[in-house]
Write a protein that holds these residues in place. Structure first.
Motif, PDB file in Angstrom:
ATOM      1  N   LEU B 269      -1.054   3.499   3.820  1.00 49.35           N
ATOM      2  CA  LEU B 269      -1.417   2.908   5.125  1.00 49.35           C
ATOM      3  C   LEU B 269      -0.178   2.611   5.962  1.00 49.35           C
ATOM      4  O   LEU B 269      -0.196   2.737   7.188  1.00 49.35           O
ATOM      5  N   SER B 272       0.888   5.467   8.023  1.00 50.02           N
ATOM      6  CA  SER B 272      -0.117   6.099   8.873  1.00 50.02           C
ATOM      7  C   SER B 272       0.035   5.652  10.326  1.00 50.02           C
ATOM      8  O   SER B 272       0.684   4.650  10.614  1.00 50.02           O
ATOM      9  N   THR B 274      -1.030   3.822  13.538  1.00 51.87           N
ATOM     10  CA  THR B 274      -1.809   2.591  13.674  1.00 51.87           C
ATOM     11  C   THR B 274      -2.061   2.251  15.134  1.00 51.87           C
ATOM     12  O   THR B 274      -1.344   2.691  16.028  1.00 51.87           O
ATOM     13  N   ASP B 276      -1.959  -1.180  17.042  1.00 52.22           N
ATOM     14  CA  ASP B 276      -1.483  -2.535  16.737  1.00 52.22           C
ATOM     15  C   ASP B 276      -1.984  -3.542  17.755  1.00 52.22           C
ATOM     16  O   ASP B 276      -1.983  -3.281  18.951  1.00 52.22           O
ATOM     17  N   TRP B 425      -2.401  -4.077   7.339  1.00 52.13           N
ATOM     18  CA  TRP B 425      -2.720  -2.664   7.537  1.00 52.13           C
ATOM     19  C   TRP B 425      -4.041  -2.365   6.835  1.00 52.13           C
ATOM     20  O   TRP B 425      -4.219  -2.715   5.665  1.00 52.13           O
ATOM     21  N   HIS B 427      -7.951   0.231   7.235  1.00 49.77           N
ATOM     22  CA  HIS B 427      -8.901   0.994   8.040  1.00 49.77           C
ATOM     23  C   HIS B 427      -9.884   0.026   8.671  1.00 49.77           C
ATOM     24  O   HIS B 427      -9.942  -1.151   8.299  1.00 49.77           O
ATOM     25  N   HIS B 484      -2.741  -4.035  12.155  1.00 50.94           N
ATOM     26  CA  HIS B 484      -2.338  -2.631  12.288  1.00 50.94           C
ATOM     27  C   HIS B 484      -3.503  -1.789  11.783  1.00 50.94           C
ATOM     28  O   HIS B 484      -3.670  -1.622  10.570  1.00 50.94           O
ATOM     29  N   VAL B 486      -5.659   1.403  11.046  1.00 55.00           N
ATOM     30  CA  VAL B 486      -5.516   2.838  10.783  1.00 55.00           C
ATOM     31  C   VAL B 486      -6.896   3.474  10.930  1.00 55.00           C
ATOM     32  O   VAL B 486      -7.743   3.330  10.067  1.00 55.00           O
TER      33      VAL B 486
END
Ligand code: FES
Ligand code: FES
Lengths: 153, 708
Positions: B269, B272, B274, B276, B425, B427, B484, B486
């Motif tokens: 992650l 990846s 992001t 933010d 971080w 998903h 953050h 993803v």
């Protein structure tokens, strides 16, 4: 192929291939839905029934292997007005969340207590080592089973 | 109804479903029908709703008949999730029932020729003080409830309760201990066929070719269905479908169209792309120089819902109209996505809820419903039952997202936290059906004319998704919290019980202990030092008292205890947990204590059951669980690969509820995950003086932490 099964004290003619797992015969031919599919791999106990006094995972046994033997399912251990002491204890302790695991767990516990009516907590836990409960209702189930083992129920 | 009443905002789901007769009917046979739009997912919600209605109407619980949610007759209450059912459905039913009671009483007053004040109700019998009585069952007719709720009838006050707050037995448990056919898995309709789906080894694979001639000839096979990469077999009997699907799976040739990250470490992650967002910023400038600072990084892997019963659905198509039986948590959003996937009007799909195994969030329920619908279309006129195999559920359910959390803080000379930063971080935490701009159903993406998935969502603050509970409840002069996000996920992820709160609270509460240690403070006292909220303080003090916590208590190498606390979503229940662990070959939780404030308690035993279950499940997540995969696909496909806590490993749990009958009721199903995970990490440190920051705390992790 026709096979004769002894389930909950009655004989049934079943037309199924001999290698069919007992679970599907119980559920789909005999319409006994209390044994449930959880993994089909003998890993979770959701399908547990009692064959000749022993707890057996019905997903893992071909129906031909239980011909002539005595099969008990959750439907055969009590009636609505006369529940089995374990069933009563599970209600009293409110020992279920989703309940999907419950019939398998009651059947494993019954096989244990039939052989060892005064089973200890450790023996109960060991007997349930093949039964999973994803909801985390274990402590209530243990309490319910212990109450039957100690004669409180 | 006055214009003012029309404009008024109504409580809970009554706002969007105003017709009283949508919720309740009073029947001539002495029963009351209740139709909630929320569904039973093993959390006991329906019993609490029965309790609320019986209380407000003054009728015996036994008179209530619950109707399972169906798109054809229920109020649309969206999705049953987020511990919101009591707030949404419970409150709606409370006000609806109070209003129905008022209507019935005023009708009784007319009939008996007395004023409303002269009347009292016992189990549906309305009696006048001066003599004379009439029952609800005589008073009610269809017209009475054919009106919109006004929200003006006042529900009872806490002092008037006779049922709420009592441990009522759950309505569903007697059926479940008898093994009655209560789940959609048990539905058995005349002429029903059985189907299995054949899916590839990994998400990014396409079906290149399959020659199914020999499968078509297998015993019982009715039809092989292929649409693009969606491949299924329908048979007369269940075991025939399974056998045929295995053969089909061997014959299918898949083409790889992309790979997964090579390792299942959640730190991918951090590399990846992001989006933010600073979600909380407080305090000016940097803290003074010379302060003691600390930073730490925590993580959790992908976690599976791993329902005990793999997902199942039954669907039937007759004359172009569909009926679907499903254990989806959201029958209306599901119907909306199905209508797009099958290109049929929503009105032609009736979705009926039946219970499934506990789901703990978004599992395969909606996807298998889509499988069943596609098969019903391919084999019309007969009900088709599809159940996923264990390996289908493990390979294809949408997992709880992996997360990485970086914490940083500075401590002042008085041992207080002077500044705090939290970077997370993750998903997004929702890819449920009903999303915008696409269809969130697995099979729909595999069709020859594939549909696009909706953009992964992340529920917004204040409740939050990945950032749920990322903003600390503690009060610090300076803080900065950054999400953050993803968006692109290699493996589909979606709502898992408590969403981001599990990892965020784990990080916050572990870090609080790490900071307390630097200033030689007791973990309980250190938290209270930074906490003004009195309800928060109360649960922490209570759990410390329950566990007989000794200030600055130290474990020995084999035993230790630790604390964790959170207010779920920063607006729900308050929960503090202490656990005792033992350390031998692996970490084991020996005991747990929890103090809980859910506001007003509707059914105390129901809440305790949820808390106990939540603690056990979180112990399992924290010590054992991790979805494994390599570039080829998911490698944890059964209970051996993905072990969960067993009967031999479950601790005794003490729960105390702090009842606040005067405050609104709050859900309890998801409040324990964060605090329990942190309590375990803190207890491990307390025992070993080694900090575990990456879940799960498996044996291998324990050993490498000890030798490090
Ligand atoms: S279904 Fe038989 S053990 Fe899991
Ligand atoms: S009660 Fe849900 S799996 Fe045991």
């Amino acid at each position: 192929m026709s096979l004769v099964l002894h389930v909950n004290g009655e004989s049934h003619d079943v037309a199924a291939e001999p290698e069919t797992p007992l679970l599907y015969v119980l559920r789909n031919d005999l319409k006994l839905k209390g044994a449930r599919y959880g993994c089909g791999l003998g890993q979770c106990g959701a399908c547990t029934v009692i064959v000749d006094g022993k707890a057996v995972q019905s997903c893992d046994v071909p129906v031909s292997a239980v011909v002539g033997r005595s099969i008990t399912t959750i439907e055969g251990i009590g009636t609505s007005d006369r529940l089995h002491p374990l069933q009563r204890a599970f209600i009293r302790e409110q020992a279920a969340q989703c309940g999907y695991c419950v019939s398998g767990i009651i059947m494993s516990a019954k096989a244990l207590l039939d052989a060892n009516p005064k089973a200890t907590d450790g023996e109960i836990r060991t007997a349930l080592s093949g039964n999973l409960c994803r909801c985390g209702t274990h402590t209530r189930m243990l309490k319910a089973i212990r109450s039957v083992a100690s004669g409180a129920e | 109804m006055s214009a003012a009443a029309a404009a008024r905002k109504l409580p809970g789901s009554l706002e969007t479903n105003r017709a009283l007769d949508l919720w309740l009917s009073i029947n001539a046979d002495g029963t009351v029908t209740v139709r909630p739009g929320k569904v039973e997912i093993g959390q006991g919600i329906l019993t609490a709703l029965v309790q609320i209605v019986a209380e407000e109407l003054d009728v015996a619980i036994e008179r209530i008949r619950l109707v399972a949610a169906a798109t054809t007759l229920s109020p649309n209450e969206g999705i049953t999730s987020g511990s919101r059912s009591i707030q949404e459905s419970g409150i709606a039913l409370r006000f609806a029932a109070a209003e129905v009671r008022e209507l019935l009483i005023s009708r009784a007053a007319e009939k008996l020729g007395v004023s409303v004040e002269q009347l009292s109700v016992t189990d549906g019998v309305v009696s006048a003080r001066t003599g004379g009585s009439v029952t609800y069952w005589e008073l009610a007719d269809d017209a009475l409830l054919r009106r919109n709720a006004t929200g003006e009838a006042l529900p009872k006050t806490a002092a008037e309760y006779s049922l709420i707050g009592r441990a009522i037995e759950r309505v569903d448990i007697p059926f479940k201990v008898k093994g009655d056919p209560v789940y959609v898995h048990d539905l058995d309709l005349p002429g029903m066929l059985h189907a299995r789906v054949v899916r590839p080894a990994a998400p990014a694979m396409r079906l290149a070719d399959v020659d199914w001639a020999e499968v078509q000839k297998m015993p019982g096979v009715v039809k092989v269905v292929r649409d693009g990469s969606f491949l299924c077999v329908v048979a007369d009997r269940e075991e025939q479908a399974i056998r045929a699907s295995r053969r089909l799976s061997r014959l299918a040739q898949w083409q790889r169209a992309g790979a997964l990250p090579a390792s299942a470490d959640p730190r991918y992650l951090l590399e990846s792309q992001t989006e933010d967002e600073v979600i909380s910023a407080k305090g000016e400038g940097a803290p003074a120089n010379g302060l003691r600072t600390l930073s730490a990084e925590y993580s959790r892997p992908h976690i599976a819902h791993a329902s005990l019963g793999p997902s199942c659905a039954v669907a039937e198509c007759r004359d172009g109209r569909y009926t679907l039986w499903t254990h989806s948590q959201g029958i209306f959003p599901l119907r909306a996505d199905l209508a797009v996937a099958l290109d049929v009007p929503e009105a032609d799909i009736a979705v009926l809820h039946m219970e499934g195994a506990g789901c703990y969030g978004h599992n395969g329920a909606d996807d298998v419903a889509c499988d069943a619908m596609l098969l019903a279309r391919a084999v019309p006129g007969r009900p088709i039952r599809v159940q996923w195999m264990r390996e289908d559920e493990f390979a294809w359910e949408p997992y709880g997202s992996p997360m990485v959390v970086r914490m940083q803080a500075a401590l002042d000379a008085q041992g207080r936290i002077a500044s705090w930063t939290h970077d997370l971080w993750s998903h997004g935490h929702s890819t449920r059906p009903g999303g915008k701009g696409g269809v969130n159903l697995l099979a729909a993406w595999h069709l020859a004319q594939p549909l696009k998935a909706a953009r992964p969502g992340n529920p917004p603050l204040p409740a939050g998704g990945s950032h749920r509970n990322a903003i600390p409840l503690y009060e610090f002069p300076r803080q900065r919290v950054t999400n953050h996000l993803v968006r692109e996920a290699p493996l589909r992820s979606s709502a898992l019980r408590s969403l981001g709160a599990h990892a965020n609270v784990f990080a916050i509460e572990s870090f609080m202990d790490e900071l307390a240690l630097i200033v030689d403070a007791d973990p309980v006292e250190f938290r209270l030092r930074h906490l003004k909220d009195t309800r928060a303080r109360a649960v922490i003090e209570k759990v410390a008292q329950m566990a007989a916590w000794r200030p600055k208590e130290q474990g020995d190498a084999e035993h230790g205890r630790g604390l964790g606390f959170a207010r779920y979503k920063n607006l729900g229940c308050y929960i503090a947990v202490i656990v005792e662990v033992s350390i031998a070959e692996s970490v084991r939780v020996e005991r747990a204590w929890s103090a809980v404030d859910v506001g007003q308690v509707i059914n105390p035993d129901g809440v305790i059951n949820q808390i106990e279950g939540g603690i056990v499940q979180t112990i399992s997540w924290t010590l054992k669980e991790r979805v494994g995969y390599d570039s080829e696909g998911v490698t944890t496909l059964n209970w051996h690969d993905y072990p969960i806590l067993t009967f031999n490993e479950v601790p005794d749990i003490d729960v105390v509820l702090i009842d606040r009958p005067e405050l609104p009721p709050l859900g309890a199903g998801e409040g324990t995950q964060g605090p329990t995970a942190a309590a375990i990490g803190n207890a491990c440190y307390n025992a070993m003086k080694v900090r575990l920051r990456d879940m799960p705390f498996t044996r291998e992790r324990l050993i490498s932490a000890l030798v490090a």
